[in-house]
Write an enzyme that holds these catalytic residues in place. Structure first.
Site, PDB file in Angstrom:
ATOM      1  N   CYS A   1       0.822  -1.203   0.000  1.00 46.62           N
ATOM      2  CA  CYS A   1       0.000   0.000   0.000  1.00 46.62           C
ATOM      3  C   CYS A   1       0.866   1.268   0.000  1.00 46.62           C
ATOM      4  CB  CYS A   1      -0.979  -0.024   1.178  1.00 46.62           C
ATOM      5  SG  CYS A   1      -2.380   1.107   0.958  1.00 46.62           S
TER       6      CYS A   1
ATOM      7  N   GLU B   1      -2.788  -9.132   3.879  1.00 53.18           N
ATOM      8  CA  GLU B   1      -2.977  -9.543   5.272  1.00 53.18           C
ATOM      9  C   GLU B   1      -4.401  -9.332   5.768  1.00 53.18           C
ATOM     10  OE1 GLU B   1      -3.642  -5.483   5.709  1.00 53.18           O
ATOM     11  OE2 GLU B   1      -2.187  -6.492   4.445  1.00 53.18           O
TER      12      GLU B   1
ATOM     13  N   HIS C   1      -3.881  -5.345   0.013  1.00 50.57           N
ATOM     14  CA  HIS C   1      -3.580  -5.815   1.373  1.00 50.57           C
ATOM     15  C   HIS C   1      -3.684  -7.335   1.486  1.00 50.57           C
ATOM     16  CE1 HIS C   1      -3.436  -2.013   3.785  1.00 50.57           C
ATOM     17  NE2 HIS C   1      -3.937  -1.559   2.645  1.00 50.57           N
TER      18      HIS C   1
END
Length: 375
Positions: A263, A349, A347
């Site tokens: 990001c 995660e 993302h």
């Protein structure tokens, strides 16, 4: 209690207030996720933003201590179509309204969120005001018109840690909670905290890293003196072009350590290598963004949260665009094989989003091992 949402261009929505009684300003954005609102509210990348959820019913799972992505709430306000006061989930410890009250975040429900999102998509994300209680609409309009835009804002220094620390906690397991590893990983990893989410750190531990987190302003030489095996650049809020100290540090470290950025970490890496970024009209926020891997042709459904993107035409020789967003063709990832680095805009995660991209943590391990063999 009344609730108000007023945009910088004068558009006003009146509904019902919940959560904290007060007033706040920030950039009004929307998120298309179906769930995960607590992770969204506590994601440091949402600093100075007022979040509109497109899914109509929010609050049904409540909130709990385990699902915090940071120590506090970073969003400035929360807008939903229908607020569910009484949660129905075995993990719920507190209602969403009580959670917002405790963290002094105003919430507004009962407005036409479809009309608000259509307005943002047409006019673009813009500053605005969220208020609960009794307020004069004209005064709110004046405050919204004077609110600062996101371009040029360095918000990283407001969310980064103040001192280096080690992270030991692993991923969550039902019935057991978060893992407490008995041994540390064998890959010494330095993490630049631009607004890091806890689940990033947990997955790094899960994939065998010995994690040390550093403030965003840490000089490159400090990282080099630490004799780390690799470098990780986290997510974070604000305009990537404004984080000049991070550009300088990453420019000094790129090619000296294997690097993985996510990001804002992706945007900072691209800028450090000579590229530039630009403001998207309304950004990518939600758990359903389609991304194509240009090497394999595989499409991943990804979780995202960003308002800026990398300009592909400014990337220097040696940097390859590895992933693109299938909605608007913007850059979603780059790689530089000679420098042993790769980055993604999305993302991998995200615990509240899809897990299509978690393999990237394993890929990072492979890049580091290959670099060690070649050394």
């Amino acid at each position: 209690m009344k609730g108000y949402v007023v945009l910088a261009d004068g558009r006003c929505f009146v509904g019902k207030g919940f959560g904290y009684e007060g007033i706040s300003d920030g950039e009004v954005v929307f998120n298309t996720s179906l769930t995960g609102y607590q992770e969204i509210l506590t994601d440091p990348s949402y600093a100075d933003q007022i979040i509109t959820m497109t899914y109509p019913m929010i609050g049904n799972v409540g909130t709990n201590a385990e699902d915090m992505e940071a120590d506090t709430v970073f969003a400035k306000g929360f807008i939903v179509k229908e607020y569910v006061e009484t949660p129905s989930n075995f993990r719920a410890e507190e209602s969403l309204g009580a959670f917002l009250t405790r963290w002094k975040i105003p919430g507004v429900s009962g407005i036409d969120t479809r009309a608000l999102v259509r307005h943002i998509r047409t006019r673009g994300a813009m500053p605005g005001v969220i208020a609960t209680g009794e307020h004069d609409i004209e005064a709110l309009r004046q405050r919204a018109a004077a609110a600062a835009v996101m371009v040029g804002k360095d918000l990283v220094q407001a969310v980064t840690c103040q001192q280096p620390y080690q992270w030991k906690e692993g991923i969550w397991e039902i019935g057991r909670g978060y893992k407490k590893p008995t041994t540390t990983g064998d890959i010494r990893l330095a993490v630049y905290d631009f607004g890091v989410k806890r689940n990033m750190l947990r997955l790094l531990v899960e994939y065998g890293f010995d994690v040390t987190v550093f403030p965003a302003t840490t000089p490159a030489q400090t990282i080099l003196d630490g004799k780390f095996d690799a470098l990780f650049l986290s997510n974070g809020p604000g305009d990537p072009a404004a984080v000049t100290y991070a550009h300088q540090a990453v420019a000094a470290l790129a090619g000296k350590l294997p690097l993985f950025g996510i990001c804002l970490g992706h945007q900072i890496t691209c800028t450090a290598l000579g590229g530039s970024t630009f403001k998207l009209k309304f950004g990518h926020r939600g758990g359903n963004q389609p991304v194509k891997d240009l090497k394999t042709g595989k499409v991943e459904i990804t979780a995202q949260n960003h308002g800026f993107a990398v300009d592909a035409t400014t990337l220097p020789e040696g940097v390859k665009v590895s992933h693109i967003n299938l909605n608007d063709q913007t850059v979603e990832g780059i790689e530089h094989e000679a420098m042993s680095l790769f980055t993604v805009q999305y993302h991998p995660e995200a615990s509240a989003g899809p897990r299509d991209s978690e393999y990237l943590f394993a890929r990072f391990v492979d890049v580091i091992r290959e670099s060690q063999r070649s050394a």
